[in-house]
Design a protein around this motif. Structure first.
Motif, short mmCIF file in Angstrom:
data_model
loop_
_atom_site.label_atom_id
_atom_site.label_comp_id
_atom_site.label_asym_id
_atom_site.label_seq_id
_atom_site.Cartn_x
_atom_site.Cartn_y
_atom_site.Cartn_z
N SER A 279 11.55 -7.56 -5.85
CA SER A 279 10.62 -7.18 -5.97
C SER A 279 9.05 -7.12 -4.55
O SER A 279 8.61 -6.94 -4.25
N GLU A 280 9.06 -8.48 -4.43
CA GLU A 280 8.16 -9.30 -3.17
C GLU A 280 9.20 -8.74 -2.00
O GLU A 280 8.50 -9.72 -0.74
N ARG A 281 10.40 -8.64 -1.50
CA ARG A 281 11.01 -8.10 0.41
C ARG A 281 11.26 -6.19 -0.35
O ARG A 281 10.98 -6.05 -1.17
N ILE A 282 10.62 -6.14 0.98
CA ILE A 282 10.57 -4.81 0.96
C ILE A 282 10.77 -3.90 2.49
O ILE A 282 10.62 -5.44 3.61
N TRP A 283 11.82 -3.32 2.34
CA TRP A 283 12.82 -2.73 4.24
C TRP A 283 12.29 -1.17 4.15
O TRP A 283 11.82 -0.12 3.25
N THR A 284 11.80 -0.26 5.05
CA THR A 284 11.70 0.92 5.19
C THR A 284 12.51 0.97 7.07
O THR A 284 13.17 -0.04 7.26
N THR A 285 13.34 2.34 6.55
CA THR A 285 13.84 2.81 7.87
C THR A 285 13.96 4.55 7.54
O THR A 285 12.66 4.84 6.80
N TYR A 286 14.38 5.00 8.16
CA TYR A 286 14.47 6.65 8.08
C TYR A 286 15.50 6.90 6.94
O TYR A 286 15.90 6.73 6.73
N ARG A 287 14.80 7.32 6.04
CA ARG A 287 15.17 7.76 4.50
C ARG A 287 16.46 8.43 4.54
O ARG A 287 17.45 8.47 3.80
N ALA A 288 17.14 9.38 5.69
CA ALA A 288 18.30 9.92 5.39
C ALA A 288 19.15 8.83 6.10
O ALA A 288 20.46 9.01 5.57
N GLY A 314 -1.98 3.82 2.59
CA GLY A 314 -2.92 3.67 0.75
C GLY A 314 -2.96 3.37 -0.08
O GLY A 314 -3.69 2.79 -1.42
N THR A 315 -1.56 2.57 -0.99
CA THR A 315 -0.45 2.22 -1.52
C THR A 315 -1.07 0.46 -1.96
O THR A 315 -0.15 0.43 -1.06
N ASN A 316 -1.01 0.37 -3.13
CA ASN A 316 -1.59 -1.09 -3.50
C ASN A 316 0.07 -1.88 -4.07
O ASN A 316 0.18 -3.10 -4.38
N GLN A 317 1.11 -1.03 -4.62
CA GLN A 317 1.54 -0.85 -5.01
C GLN A 317 2.78 -2.09 -4.78
O GLN A 317 3.41 -2.47 -5.61
N TYR A 318 2.53 -2.77 -3.54
CA TYR A 318 3.50 -3.41 -3.06
C TYR A 318 2.94 -4.79 -2.35
O TYR A 318 3.35 -5.78 -1.53
N SER A 319 1.26 -5.05 -2.51
CA SER A 319 0.75 -6.04 -2.18
C SER A 319 1.25 -6.97 -2.39
O SER A 319 0.88 -7.98 -2.49
N ASN A 320 2.14 -7.76 -3.45
CA ASN A 320 2.38 -8.74 -3.44
C ASN A 320 3.78 -9.32 -3.06
O ASN A 320 4.68 -10.40 -2.71
N ALA A 321 4.22 -8.21 -1.87
CA ALA A 321 5.34 -8.18 -0.96
C ALA A 321 5.31 -9.42 0.12
O ALA A 321 3.82 -9.46 0.76
N SER A 322 5.96 -10.62 0.16
CA SER A 322 5.92 -11.52 1.32
C SER A 322 6.59 -11.16 2.58
O SER A 322 6.54 -12.27 3.49
N VAL A 323 8.07 -10.89 2.03
CA VAL A 323 9.10 -10.64 3.27
C VAL A 323 8.97 -9.20 3.36
O VAL A 323 9.51 -8.54 2.33
N ALA A 324 9.51 -8.87 5.01
CA ALA A 324 9.48 -7.35 4.70
C ALA A 324 10.46 -6.63 6.38
O ALA A 324 10.80 -8.15 7.25
#
Length: 399
Positions: A279-288, A314-324
């Motif tokens: 839960s402290e790791r997040i990532w992104t790309t294009y959803r498709a 706007g969201t604070n949901q991932y405010s504990n993420a330290s690796v992205a």
């Protein structure tokens, strides 16, 4: 009517300013504050002691009653965009002010990019294209069930043909013009699509910033130098990629290149994610293309459970993420560029040394995503940006 962008970096107190402003003025001024997510709608309602519409029988009908009573209210962006002509009349008659927490997402949208689609819709009598303005009008019945996105866009905003190929829509600026005063809390305002739309429609606006919690009408400083010690970029040479990570570029990636990106991202999380909960790791790309990047091994270091949409704000949901990991190279759609240029709105591509409006728009979008992490709490993060262009933009901002 006056519109002012309160243009200040994340964490500089824009929400605090808005809450203070509402509490100081709510007994003498009728105010609507609109936020991108429901958690923030709740926060403004609670901290300011103002109403928020209930969904019984519907939030829209409840909002109508609150406006008729002259109540200050906290609502979502989505509900703001669903305000009808009757409510706009009430807002104008009662002199409401608007505080918009963050710019509206997708102020300008692209629907179709196939020339044949537009021509077919015209021949079928679904739409009419004005030869002078290129404005598209919906001609079919309101309950027609084909091309519903264009039908709804024509009903809710304004829709135009671009180069007789693209269909571009934008929100109706009359929403903002109904208010006696509008304050928009954001960062890098001149490069936002909402500011560009105001320029297209000749809607005047001012840009101010915050100085120790006070609004001052001066040019904001677009520098992230104060965050340089908190954002630790991955500089592993082999993880910096030469191939394109734009939406079109990712669609054309070979299986070999896609696997490389997946492997490098997994390696980044393996190296810096030790002892870090998923839960402290997040990532992104294009959803498709997201699912195709998830490693197929037995213990992948990232998957769809810690995927965060690249447009998240706007969201604070991932405010504990330290690796992205930011696996995106953002570019505006060519139709948006053509639409803005046609209306003589500056939207330069820039050069290798000067980012231009398009580069600064991409930077602002990336910074917004990075701010979903714990950096918002002034805690350090590890960040992987494989796109050389996006990494260079971020490094320039940090320096």
């Amino acid at each position: 009517m006056s519109i002012t962008f309160i243009d200040s970096v994340m964490g500089s107190g824009k929400s605090t300013y808005a809450i203070k402003y509402i509490n100081q003025h709510k007994y003498t001024t009728k105010i609507i504050v609109a936020s991108p997510i429901l958690d923030e709608v709740d926060r403004y309602a609670h901290n300011c002691g103002i109403q928020q519409p209930l969904d019984i029988p519907s939030k829209a009908s409840n909002l109508r009653r609150l406006l008729q009573r002259g109540e200050s209210v906290s609502i979502s962006h989505a509900l703001l965009l669903n305000i009808d002509e009757g409510m706009l009349g009430e807002i104008k008659a009662q002199g409401y002010e608007l505080i918009l927490d963050e710019v509206i997402a997708d102020a300008i949208n692209v629907h179709y990019t196939n020339k044949d689609t537009l021509e077919t819709m015209v021949r079928a009598g679904l739409v009419n294209v004005d030869p002078d303005t290129q404005k598209i009008t919906w001609l079919e019945a309101e309950d027609y069930e084909d091309h519903m996105d264009v039908r709804d866009a024509c009903r809710e905003g304004e829709v135009y043909a671009v180069d007789n190929q693209y269909i571009v829509s934008h929100l109706n600026t009359s929403i903002f013009e109904a208010f006696s005063k509008v304050q928009i809390m954001t960062y890098m305002a001149p490069y936002s699509m909402l500011a560009k739309l105001f320029m297209v429609k000749s809607v005047p606006f001012n840009i101010a910033t915050l100085d120790q919690g006070r609004v001052v009408f001066q040019t904001p400083m677009y520098s992230g130098k104060q965050f340089a010690s908190l954002i630790h970029l991955d500089n592993t040479p082999r993880r910096q990629l030469n191939f394109k990570l734009s939406v079109s570029g990712q669609g054309k990636l070979s299986k070999t290149k896609r696997n490389r990106l997946s492997s490098y991202t997994n390696g980044f999380f393996t190296r810096y994610g030790k002892g870090v909960r998923r839960s402290e790791r997040i990532w992104t790309t294009y959803r498709a293309y997201a699912e195709a990047l998830v490693p197929t091994g037995t213990r992948p270091q990232f998957d769809m459970n810690n995927f965060v949409q690249h447009s998240a704000k706007g969201t604070n949901q991932y405010s504990n993420a330290s690796v992205a990991a930011y696996l995106v190279d953002k570019h505006p759609h060519p139709a948006v560029e053509k639409y803005l240029v046609k209306h003589r709105v500056p939207f330069a591509r820039g050069t290798k040394s000067v980012p231009g409006d398009q580069g600064l728009w991409a930077l602002s979008e990336m910074i917004q995503w990075i701010w979903r992490t714990r950096i918002r709490n002034k805690e350090s993060i590890r960040l992987y940006v494989p796109s050389k262009r996006m990494k260079k933009l971020l490094e320039g901002w940090l320096q």
